[in-house]
Design a protein around this motif. Structure first.
Motif, mmCIF file in Angstrom:
data_model
loop_
_atom_site.group_PDB
_atom_site.id
_atom_site.type_symbol
_atom_site.label_atom_id
_atom_site.label_comp_id
_atom_site.label_asym_id
_atom_site.label_seq_id
_atom_site.Cartn_x
_atom_site.Cartn_y
_atom_site.Cartn_z
ATOM 1 N N ALA A 144 0.822 -1.216 0.000
ATOM 2 C CA ALA A 144 0.000 0.000 0.000
ATOM 3 C C ALA A 144 0.853 1.261 0.000
ATOM 4 C CB ALA A 144 -0.939 0.002 1.207
ATOM 5 N N ASP A 145 2.060 1.197 0.600
ATOM 6 C CA ASP A 145 2.938 2.367 0.621
ATOM 7 C C ASP A 145 3.466 2.699 -0.775
ATOM 8 O OD1 ASP A 145 2.725 2.746 3.378
ATOM 9 O OD2 ASP A 145 4.365 1.376 3.786
ATOM 10 N N PHE A 146 3.444 1.721 -1.670
ATOM 11 C CA PHE A 146 3.962 1.925 -3.014
ATOM 12 C C PHE A 146 2.858 1.922 -4.068
ATOM 13 C CE2 PHE A 146 7.648 0.817 -0.618
ATOM 14 C CZ PHE A 146 8.647 1.576 -1.185
ATOM 15 N N ALA A 147 1.607 2.014 -3.620
ATOM 16 C CA ALA A 147 0.474 1.935 -4.545
ATOM 17 C C ALA A 147 0.503 3.028 -5.606
ATOM 18 C CB ALA A 147 -0.841 1.982 -3.775
ATOM 19 N N ASN A 148 1.057 4.180 -5.284
ATOM 20 C CA ASN A 148 1.128 5.286 -6.250
ATOM 21 C C ASN A 148 2.567 5.586 -6.636
ATOM 22 O OD1 ASN A 148 -1.716 5.888 -6.317
ATOM 23 N ND2 ASN A 148 -1.471 6.582 -4.213
ATOM 24 N N ALA A 149 3.403 4.556 -6.644
ATOM 25 C CA ALA A 149 4.821 4.751 -6.954
ATOM 26 C C ALA A 149 4.995 5.263 -8.374
ATOM 27 C CB ALA A 149 5.585 3.445 -6.766
ATOM 28 N N GLY A 156 12.783 18.259 -12.256
ATOM 29 C CA GLY A 156 13.929 18.249 -13.164
ATOM 30 C C GLY A 156 14.122 16.919 -13.862
ATOM 31 N N GLU A 157 13.203 15.995 -13.629
ATOM 32 C CA GLU A 157 13.322 14.657 -14.185
ATOM 33 C C GLU A 157 12.129 14.355 -15.083
ATOM 34 O OE1 GLU A 157 15.562 15.403 -10.810
ATOM 35 O OE2 GLU A 157 13.402 15.300 -10.794
ATOM 36 N N SER A 158 12.276 13.339 -15.905
ATOM 37 C CA SER A 158 11.169 12.891 -16.752
ATOM 38 C C SER A 158 10.396 11.810 -16.025
ATOM 39 C CB SER A 158 11.697 12.294 -18.057
ATOM 40 O OG SER A 158 12.387 13.253 -18.806
ATOM 41 N N LEU A 159 9.081 11.934 -15.979
ATOM 42 C CA LEU A 159 8.245 10.883 -15.425
ATOM 43 C C LEU A 159 8.220 9.739 -16.434
ATOM 44 C CD1 LEU A 159 6.282 9.751 -13.314
ATOM 45 C CD2 LEU A 159 4.448 10.957 -14.538
ATOM 46 N N LEU A 160 8.677 8.572 -16.010
ATOM 47 C CA LEU A 160 8.730 7.422 -16.906
ATOM 48 C C LEU A 160 7.512 6.524 -16.775
ATOM 49 C CD1 LEU A 160 12.504 6.513 -16.461
ATOM 50 C CD2 LEU A 160 11.454 7.956 -18.208
ATOM 51 N N GLY A 161 6.813 6.613 -15.668
ATOM 52 C CA GLY A 161 5.615 5.799 -15.521
ATOM 53 C C GLY A 161 5.164 5.675 -14.083
ATOM 54 N N THR A 162 3.951 5.141 -13.930
ATOM 55 C CA THR A 162 3.381 4.831 -12.620
ATOM 56 C C THR A 162 3.378 3.323 -12.480
ATOM 57 O OG1 THR A 162 2.012 6.812 -12.684
ATOM 58 C CG2 THR A 162 1.334 5.082 -11.163
ATOM 59 N N ARG A 200 6.356 -6.392 -5.230
ATOM 60 C CA ARG A 200 7.034 -5.993 -6.468
ATOM 61 C C ARG A 200 6.331 -4.778 -7.072
ATOM 62 N NH1 ARG A 200 10.311 -10.217 -7.679
ATOM 63 N NH2 ARG A 200 9.657 -12.312 -7.176
ATOM 64 N N VAL A 201 7.135 -3.834 -7.538
ATOM 65 C CA VAL A 201 6.616 -2.661 -8.244
ATOM 66 C C VAL A 201 7.143 -2.753 -9.669
ATOM 67 C CG1 VAL A 201 6.471 -0.154 -8.314
ATOM 68 C CG2 VAL A 201 6.751 -1.298 -6.117
ATOM 69 N N ALA A 234 7.754 6.926 -3.851
ATOM 70 C CA ALA A 234 6.536 6.344 -3.287
ATOM 71 C C ALA A 234 5.801 7.389 -2.476
ATOM 72 C CB ALA A 234 6.885 5.159 -2.402
ATOM 73 N N ALA A 235 4.502 7.494 -2.696
ATOM 74 C CA ALA A 235 3.657 8.371 -1.887
ATOM 75 C C ALA A 235 3.073 7.508 -0.785
ATOM 76 C CB ALA A 235 2.551 8.972 -2.748
ATOM 77 N N LEU A 236 3.470 7.780 0.447
ATOM 78 C CA LEU A 236 3.016 6.950 1.553
ATOM 79 C C LEU A 236 1.518 7.084 1.758
ATOM 80 C CD1 LEU A 236 5.890 7.564 4.106
ATOM 81 C CD2 LEU A 236 5.542 5.576 2.636
ATOM 82 N N SER A 237 0.958 6.060 2.334
ATOM 83 C CA SER A 237 -0.455 6.033 2.671
ATOM 84 C C SER A 237 -0.825 7.276 3.479
ATOM 85 C CB SER A 237 -0.729 4.769 3.484
ATOM 86 O OG SER A 237 -1.988 4.832 4.088
ATOM 87 N N THR A 238 -2.064 7.710 3.362
ATOM 88 C CA THR A 238 -2.506 8.864 4.137
ATOM 89 C C THR A 238 -2.843 8.484 5.577
ATOM 90 O OG1 THR A 238 -4.767 8.549 3.354
ATOM 91 C CG2 THR A 238 -3.381 10.121 2.146
#
Length: 185
Positions: A24-29, A45-51, A58-59, A81-85
């Motif tokens: 769940a901590d990596f659900a929006n990685a 300053g970086e390119s977003l390569l994907g979600t 595994r992510v 990783a956006a941690l859980s709220t």
């Protein structure tokens, strides 16, 4: 922008996650990449390569990232990783992230998968809930004149997600709009 039809290009990657961090901590990685090797701290300053897609520790990003890697350049990857709220204040989250598979397309005919097991990073963060509001419970809507409250009132300092700030040291004041009311604690 980058040429998705140029080769070689990063096609997909998979990271294995272990420690106290959970899926769940990596659900929006998100996976970012750049060539200067300096993380901006915000992804600007970086390119977003994907979600990522997360399952069983595994992510996975891709297939189809298609990020061209020019000759002589190193593509630096940043897993964010956006941690859980829902957090426990002052909890320590430990994560070991290992690049399990890295697939690079060298031509349009296919991708070669390389073992990324030597690309491992371990880190720990301490969560810090910062209160931006108070949540009051136990207060009745009204109290009859000359009678005691008859219940305990609880005040919690929380963030906008309802997580309690255990380190809050500010003051809380109670007031009454009845000039005859007496407040004691």
């Amino acid at each position: 922008a980058h040429d998705t039809n140029a080769y070689p290009n990063l096609y997909s990657t998979e990271f294995m996650i272990s420690g106290t961090a959970i899926d769940a901590d990596f659900a929006n990685a998100k996976l970012y990449g750049d060539f200067d090797g300096t993380w901006s701290g915000s992804g600007s300053g970086e390119s977003l390569l994907g979600t990522g897609t997360v399952a069983g520790g595994r992510v996975t990003f891709g297939p189809g990232i298609n990020r061209f890697i020019p000759a002589g350049q190193t593509l630096h990857l940043y897993l964010v990783a956006a941690l859980s709220t829902t957090l426990t204040d002052q909890a320590i989250i430990v994560a070991t992230v290992q690049a399990n598979k890295i697939s690079v397309r060298r031509s349009s005919s296919g991708a070669s998968t390389e073992n990324g097991s030597d690309l491992t990073s371990t880190g720990a963060i301490t969560t810090n809930v910062v209160a931006d509001r108070f949540v009051v419970t136990g207060a009745p809507a009204s109290v009859a004149q000359y009678s005691a409250l008859g219940t305990n009132i609880t005040v919690k300092a929380t963030d906008s997600y309802g997580n309690t700030d255990k380190g809050y040291t500010g003051q809380v004041y109670f007031t009454a709009n009845d000039p005859l009311a007496t407040l004691s604690w």
